[in-house]
Design a protein around this motif. Structure first.
Motif, short mmCIF file in Angstrom:
data_model
loop_
_atom_site.label_atom_id
_atom_site.label_comp_id
_atom_site.label_asym_id
_atom_site.label_seq_id
_atom_site.Cartn_x
_atom_site.Cartn_y
_atom_site.Cartn_z
N GLY A 445 -4.53 -21.77 -14.77
CA GLY A 445 -3.85 -23.00 -15.09
C GLY A 445 -2.39 -22.93 -14.71
O GLY A 445 -1.86 -21.86 -14.36
N PHE A 446 -1.69 -24.09 -14.76
CA PHE A 446 -0.29 -24.10 -14.38
C PHE A 446 0.52 -23.14 -15.26
O PHE A 446 0.43 -23.17 -16.49
N GLY A 447 1.33 -22.31 -14.61
CA GLY A 447 2.18 -21.36 -15.31
C GLY A 447 1.49 -20.06 -15.67
O GLY A 447 2.14 -19.14 -16.19
N GLU A 448 0.20 -19.95 -15.39
CA GLU A 448 -0.52 -18.71 -15.71
C GLU A 448 -0.43 -17.72 -14.56
O GLU A 448 -0.39 -18.11 -13.38
N TYR A 449 -0.41 -16.44 -14.89
CA TYR A 449 -0.38 -15.39 -13.88
C TYR A 449 -1.12 -14.16 -14.36
O TYR A 449 -1.37 -13.99 -15.56
N LEU A 460 -0.46 -2.93 -6.57
CA LEU A 460 -0.54 -4.06 -7.49
C LEU A 460 0.17 -5.28 -6.90
O LEU A 460 1.21 -5.17 -6.25
N ASP A 461 -0.41 -6.44 -7.12
CA ASP A 461 0.21 -7.69 -6.73
C ASP A 461 0.02 -8.69 -7.86
O ASP A 461 -0.72 -8.44 -8.81
N ILE A 462 0.68 -9.84 -7.75
CA ILE A 462 0.65 -10.84 -8.81
C ILE A 462 0.12 -12.15 -8.26
O ILE A 462 0.60 -12.63 -7.22
N ALA A 463 -0.86 -12.69 -8.94
CA ALA A 463 -1.37 -14.02 -8.62
C ALA A 463 -0.87 -14.99 -9.69
O ALA A 463 -0.88 -14.67 -10.87
N TYR A 464 -0.42 -16.16 -9.26
CA TYR A 464 0.07 -17.14 -10.23
C TYR A 464 -0.20 -18.55 -9.71
O TYR A 464 -0.33 -18.78 -8.51
N ASN A 465 -0.27 -19.49 -10.64
CA ASN A 465 -0.44 -20.89 -10.29
C ASN A 465 0.80 -21.64 -10.75
O ASN A 465 1.03 -21.84 -11.94
N LEU A 466 1.61 -22.04 -9.79
CA LEU A 466 2.83 -22.78 -10.09
C LEU A 466 2.89 -24.06 -9.27
O LEU A 466 3.93 -24.47 -8.79
N GLU A 467 1.73 -24.69 -9.09
CA GLU A 467 1.65 -25.97 -8.40
C GLU A 467 1.13 -27.03 -9.37
O GLU A 467 0.20 -26.78 -10.13
N PHE A 495 6.06 -27.58 -6.33
CA PHE A 495 5.87 -26.13 -6.24
C PHE A 495 7.02 -25.43 -6.99
O PHE A 495 8.19 -25.68 -6.70
N TYR A 496 6.65 -24.56 -7.91
CA TYR A 496 7.64 -23.79 -8.65
C TYR A 496 7.57 -22.33 -8.24
O TYR A 496 6.65 -21.91 -7.50
N PHE A 497 8.54 -21.54 -8.71
CA PHE A 497 8.62 -20.14 -8.30
C PHE A 497 9.16 -19.32 -9.46
O PHE A 497 10.05 -19.78 -10.18
N PRO A 498 8.63 -18.10 -9.68
CA PRO A 498 9.17 -17.25 -10.76
C PRO A 498 10.62 -16.87 -10.47
O PRO A 498 10.97 -16.50 -9.35
N HIS A 513 -1.53 -14.16 -18.31
CA HIS A 513 -0.29 -14.38 -19.05
C HIS A 513 0.22 -15.77 -18.75
O HIS A 513 -0.16 -16.40 -17.75
N GLN A 514 1.13 -16.26 -19.61
CA GLN A 514 1.69 -17.60 -19.44
C GLN A 514 3.20 -17.51 -19.24
O GLN A 514 3.90 -16.90 -20.03
#
Length: 614
Positions: A445-449, A460-467, A495-498, A513-514
């Motif tokens: 979901g939005f903001g989850e990673y 290790l890599d990070i997947a996230y949804n920021l759209e 589109f957002y970015f950490p 995580h959120q």
């Protein structure tokens, strides 16, 4: 080395001296002859071989003569010169000046090519501003070391011991090299300097320039037809004022190698029939961004089922270290294994550097992006790269002769082998990485990673949804405005970015995580609009886009660009807007005429889009 190779080398080195404009010297050793060849291609008559220049065209014509003398066939209708579109900025017509204005009314002018030179800049600077060694905002930064570009640093003068000339363009952030004496003058006279007037301006002109392509036809049937392409770029960076950049290492050495390999394989072809076509490609505009090889790869892909490329770039530099193979794990391994086997049999000491993602760019990269196996032969170090000191006295012949023999034997031993085309989406590279990442983000979901182990990066890599889609109160005014002008809004995304990536790296399997609102920022927004068969993709960034092509035409403060110079069809447009929050970029892509574009930009307002970043 077999008798056949000894005879072939003797013949090719004798013929290497044969040209309508060159005296044949039959009493030279192989080392002397190859040095003579490199000296010829890096001589003053070619004026640094800048793509689009008269010297560059003269070099192309001379290479075509050599191909004809060797007995190669032309690539298209027996033509060796294969044209492609190019945007040329004539250095003789550019305005280049740097004047220091002193507070007492006097001036000091610095000499281009001697006191200063571009490092990374678009040809569009005409400004008069103060200087600063610390606070660059609104000024030119004078610095000992290159500083990373940001919103404050728009132009910087970097102290440089030895100038290197690059054809690197940046519309917004510009760097110029200044000599050590010029840097010292700025320091010693800082209090007396009112400002500096920098002019660096030229107009790109659409033209056509040539690759030079010759080939030997193989004995293949039309099915599964394969070409072995041996290449070297012949262009270089030209001149800067009275300073000539001869490019003996980069890449007169590669051109000399290419021609001598062609000579040797032509002699061998009298005894055996190659199954693969052997293509000899002298590429143009490599220094401008691999433009010539990209144009060629688009064409050759339609002719052959399988293509492999060995690219020769910068060989024989004094102090250059070992001969090196450069490529990628997924795009070069099969070629590397075949070349290493030959090198080991000859006792040739080489270095092999196959990366997951390509970092050292030359024309082999154009083949890689087209899914063709490719590799570059070069050396570990290039101490005189793009310097005026890259002259014939910095060349040693032994590595060049070794490469000639090595690549010749590769073609002789592997012309029957069917090499396997690569698949970037399945075997690594950026496309494969993005596919893996998108699979990991599915269902978030939005903001989850979450953290996951990347099979491609082995880390290790990070997947996230920021759209997320635009909210309706934002969407409706844009949709209605577009509709009034006949356009349909088909898609829209924020589109957002950490803000802090490091804080996200948790090693807890794939636990979700959120992100909190204060942990993200808006990166860009985009929407699609369609009218009849015309589609526009609009993107707004809170930053500047680097290394964009030069404008072909302007509509108000929009720059229109095209991959088909001289035609009335454009594929992108860009404008930058200065705001209280920094510089914003609006980038539009599509296939459109000037009239279509004017109609589109009149159908919506840019400022409301930009306000979302406040």
């Amino acid at each position: 080395m077999g008798v056949r190779h000894i005879v072939a080398i003797i013949i090719l080195l004798i013929m290497a001296g044969c040209s309508e404009n060159r005296e044949v010297k039959k009493d030279l050793t192989p080392e002397e002859r190859i040095m003579e060849d490199v000296a010829f291609w890096s001589s003053e008559r070619f004026e640094g071989r800048l793509a689009g220049s008269e010297g560059n065209q003269l070099a192309a014509e001379e290479i075509a003569k050599r191909f004809r003398q060797i007995g190669l066939k032309g690539y298209q209708d027996d033509n060796y010169l294969i044209p492609f579109n190019y945007m040329y900025v004539d250095p003789d017509k550019m305005k280049k000046s740097l004047v220091i204005n002193l507070k007492d009314g006097s001036q000091k002018e610095l000499e281009y090519g001697k006191d200063w030179m571009e490092k990374s800049s678009g040809p569009n600077k005409d400004l008069t501003v103060p200087i600063s060694f610390e606070n660059p905002e609104g000024k030119i930064l004078i610095t000992e070391k290159q500083q990373p570009p940001n919103d404050q640093i728009r132009v910087q003068f970097v102290k440089t011991n030895k100038f290197r000339k690059y054809l690197t363009y940046s519309e917004q952030h510009s760097s110029f090299q200044i000599s050590e004496p010029s840097y010292a003058y700025f320091i010693e006279n800082e209090a007396e300097i009112e400002n500096v007037h920098l002019v660096y301006y030229g107009s790109p002109v659409p033209t056509k320039i040539n690759n030079v392509i010759g080939r030997m036809f193989g004995d293949q049937e039309q099915e599964n037809k394969q070409a072995i392409v041996i290449s070297a770029h012949f262009d270089h960076v030209g001149k800067a004022g009275d300073s000539l950049f001869p490019g003996s290492t980069d890449n007169a050495s590669g051109v000399a190698s290419l021609l001598n390999i062609a000579e040797q394989l032509k002699v061998i072809s009298d005894e055996i029939t190659f199954e693969s076509d052997i293509i000899f490609a002298a590429f143009n505009a490599e220094e401008s961004g691999l433009i010539g090889s990209q144009a060629f790869v688009e064409e050759i892909a339609a002719r052959y089922d399988s293509v492999v490329n060995i690219n020769l770039d910068s060989i024989g530099s004094v102090g250059g270290g070992k001969i090196s193979l450069i490529g990628t794990e997924n795009g070069s391994s099969e070629l590397s294994e075949a070349l290493v086997e030959i090198a080991e049999s000859k006792g040739l000491e080489i270095a092999v550097n196959l990366e997951d993602f390509p970092s050292l760019m030359s024309d082999h990269f154009s083949f890689y992006t087209a899914n063709f196996p490719s590799i570059m032969i070069t050396q570990e170090e290039m101490p005189f790269l793009h310097m005026t000191e890259d002259t014939i006295d910095k060349i040693e012949p032994k590595p060049i002769l070794s490469v000639i023999e090595w690549v010749t034997e590769f073609a002789e031993k592997n012309h029957q082998k069917q090499f396997t085309n690569i698949e970037l989406e399945n075997q690594g590279g950026y496309n494969a990485y993005m596919k893996e990442w998108e699979e990991q983000t599915e269902g978030l979901g939005f903001g989850e990673y979450k953290t996951y182990m990347s099979n491609l990066k082995d880390s290790l890599d990070i997947a996230y949804n920021l759209e997320k889609e635009w909210p309706q109160h934002v969407l409706e005014p844009l949709r209605n405005s577009l509709k009034e002008n006949g356009f349909e809004l088909t898609d829209s995304t924020f589109f957002y970015f950490p803000i802090d990536f490091d804080s996200l790296k948790v090693e807890d399997g794939e636990k979700i995580h959120q992100l909190k609102e204060e942990q993200i920022r808006l990166s860009n927004i985009q929407f699609d609009a369609v009218k009849s068969d015309v589609n526009f993709l609009v993107q707004v960034f809170n930053s500047e886009l680097e290394n964009m092509p030069e404008a072909v035409e302007y509509v108000d403060d929009w720059k229109l660009m095209s991959h088909q110079p001289g035609e009335e069809i454009f594929n992108s447009a860009i404008k930058t807007v200065e705001t209280n929050h920094g510089i914003m970029t609006v980038f539009i892509q599509g296939t459109f005429t000037k009239e279509m574009f004017e109609s589109f930009i009149n159908s919506f307002e840019v400022n409301p889009l930009i306000e979302h970043f406040s």
